[in-house]
Design a protein around this motif. Structure first.
Motif, PDB file in Angstrom:
ATOM      1  N   ARG A 217       0.862  -1.184   0.000  1.00  0.00           N
ATOM      2  CA  ARG A 217       0.000   0.000   0.000  1.00  0.00           C
ATOM      3  C   ARG A 217       0.897   1.232   0.000  1.00  0.00           C
ATOM      4  NH1 ARG A 217      -5.172   1.394   0.187  1.00  0.00           N
ATOM      5  NH2 ARG A 217      -5.710   3.391   1.122  1.00  0.00           N
ATOM      6  N   PRO A 218       1.476   1.554  -1.153  1.00  0.00           N
ATOM      7  CA  PRO A 218       2.465   2.635  -1.213  1.00  0.00           C
ATOM      8  C   PRO A 218       1.921   4.007  -0.830  1.00  0.00           C
ATOM      9  CG  PRO A 218       1.833   1.901  -3.419  1.00  0.00           C
ATOM     10  CD  PRO A 218       1.272   0.904  -2.458  1.00  0.00           C
ATOM     11  N   GLN A 219       0.612   4.216  -0.988  1.00  0.00           N
ATOM     12  CA  GLN A 219       0.032   5.514  -0.635  1.00  0.00           C
ATOM     13  C   GLN A 219      -0.185   5.662   0.869  1.00  0.00           C
ATOM     14  OE1 GLN A 219      -1.510   2.869  -1.921  1.00  0.00           O
ATOM     15  NE2 GLN A 219      -3.711   3.219  -2.186  1.00  0.00           N
ATOM     16  N   GLY A 220       0.039   4.600   1.637  1.00  0.00           N
ATOM     17  CA  GLY A 220      -0.091   4.658   3.083  1.00  0.00           C
ATOM     18  C   GLY A 220      -1.495   4.360   3.581  1.00  0.00           C
ATOM     19  N   TRP A 221      -1.655   4.477   4.881  1.00  0.00           N
ATOM     20  CA  TRP A 221      -2.925   4.173   5.546  1.00  0.00           C
ATOM     21  C   TRP A 221      -3.501   5.433   6.185  1.00  0.00           C
ATOM     22  CZ3 TRP A 221       0.907   0.708   4.886  1.00  0.00           C
ATOM     23  CH2 TRP A 221       0.574  -0.611   4.556  1.00  0.00           C
TER      24      TRP A 221
END
Length: 332
Positions: A217-221
């Protein structure tokens, strides 16, 4: 009566101590179960508790067996869970509703004798009556659940959030269960312990891994929760927060723990970093959630040990073996 006693830094024993006598607005609880927590390890290491020796145990429940002369809210025979928080109600933080930040903060099992004993003393105001279908041997889970409820109060999480939790011990798993019930679109868990990750999967986690890179999940959480107190996990988690996301420091770190932050990133991406300290107006809600089945005690409690094995229980907890460990003071 028998009680666990942290005598000095690094030394815990089981010894005979005087039976408690209730004051006018106090009750005596025959302790059915008392949970171990990271706070107990901090006390053993010489942190948190202002003086030693002390009888530990701030996660406990049992049956009322004695009441003070001015107690009318509970009766002998009632099942109760005990909120360990002791506030002054006079300082600026108490008067502004932040009792958990009380300038004279104290707690049963930290600053006064706690529930790792056959009997424990508590103010009646701290006792929450439990319905008959609740086993008091399981109800030691209510106090840590109340801390998790407080954590979600702080988060004010939006529906459809993507949540990442570091740590699948008791507190991480409780945050997982609450995330599932507060509208998270996805809940992922990171832990280096394969057995604990297996429990997270049993509870229905979306994704689990030893490293967040494996979760792709490269865009983060939107929400990242540290439930470990470990510097490496905290540092990694801070780098996983999505734009406009929130990082919650929920795990209890050692006093000396330090991590670095990127102030420009926090500014530029409007990232929130916040913390959650213990219980605040959440104990009764946790008791009700527990009574309604939000947690399965058979999943959360891995070990039930007699009080006489309290020192060994501390060692097991420190090693990371198992999930919630409780001692049963009435067991032989």
């Amino acid at each position: 009566m028998k009680a666990a006693v942290i005598e000095s830094v690094g030394t815990a024993v089981v010894a005979e101590v005087p039976d408690p006598t209730p004051g006018p607005r106090e009750v005596v609880v025959e302790v059915a179960a008392c949970g171990l927590c990271g706070t107990d390890l901090h006390i053993l290491q010489g942190e948190f508790a202002p003086t030693l020796p002390v009888v530990p145990g701030h996660e406990f429940a049992g049956e009322v067996v004695g009441i003070g002369r001015d107690v009318t809210e509970v009766a002998v025979g009632d099942q109760v869970a005990v909120d360990p928080s002791l506030y002054c109600y006079e300082c600026r933080f108490c008067r502004s509703g932040h009792n958990n930040l009380c300038e004279r903060w104290a707690a049963i099992g930290v600053t006064t004798a706690g529930g790792a004993a056959q009997y424990a003393l508590a103010p009646v105001a701290n006792c929450v009556k439990l319905p008959e279908h609740i086993r008091t041997e399981d109800a030691a889970l209510i106090e840590p659940l109340s801390c998790a409820v407080r954590g979600y109060d702080v988060l004010q999480s939006r529906l459809g959030a993507h949540v990442l939790i570091y740590g699948s011990g008791t507190m991480g798993l409780m945050m997982l269960e609450l995330a599932k019930r507060t509208g998270a679109a996805r809940v992922d868990v990171v832990d280096l312990n394969p057995a604990r990750l297996a429990t997270a999967r049993q509870l229905g986690v979306s994704g689990s891994a030893a490293n967040a890179d494996e979760l792709d999940r490269p865009q983060g959480w939107d929400v990242v929760v540290d439930a470990t107190g470990n510097a490496a996990a905290i540092q990694d988690g801070l780098d996983r927060v999505a734009k406009a996301g929130t990082f919650l420091q929920f795990g209890v770190a050692d006093y000396a723990t330090r991590v670095s932050i990127d102030p420009y990133k926090i500014y530029n991406q409007e990232i929130t970093i916040t913390g959650s300290m213990a219980v605040l107006h959440s104990f009764e809600r946790a008791a009700e959630l527990f009574a309604n089945g939000v947690l399965d005690p058979e999943v959360f409690i891995s070990d039930r040990l007699p009080l006489g094995r309290y020192p060994q229980a501390l060692d097991q907890f420190a090693s990371g073996t198992g999930r919630k460990i409780v001692v049963l003071p009435q067991a032989s």
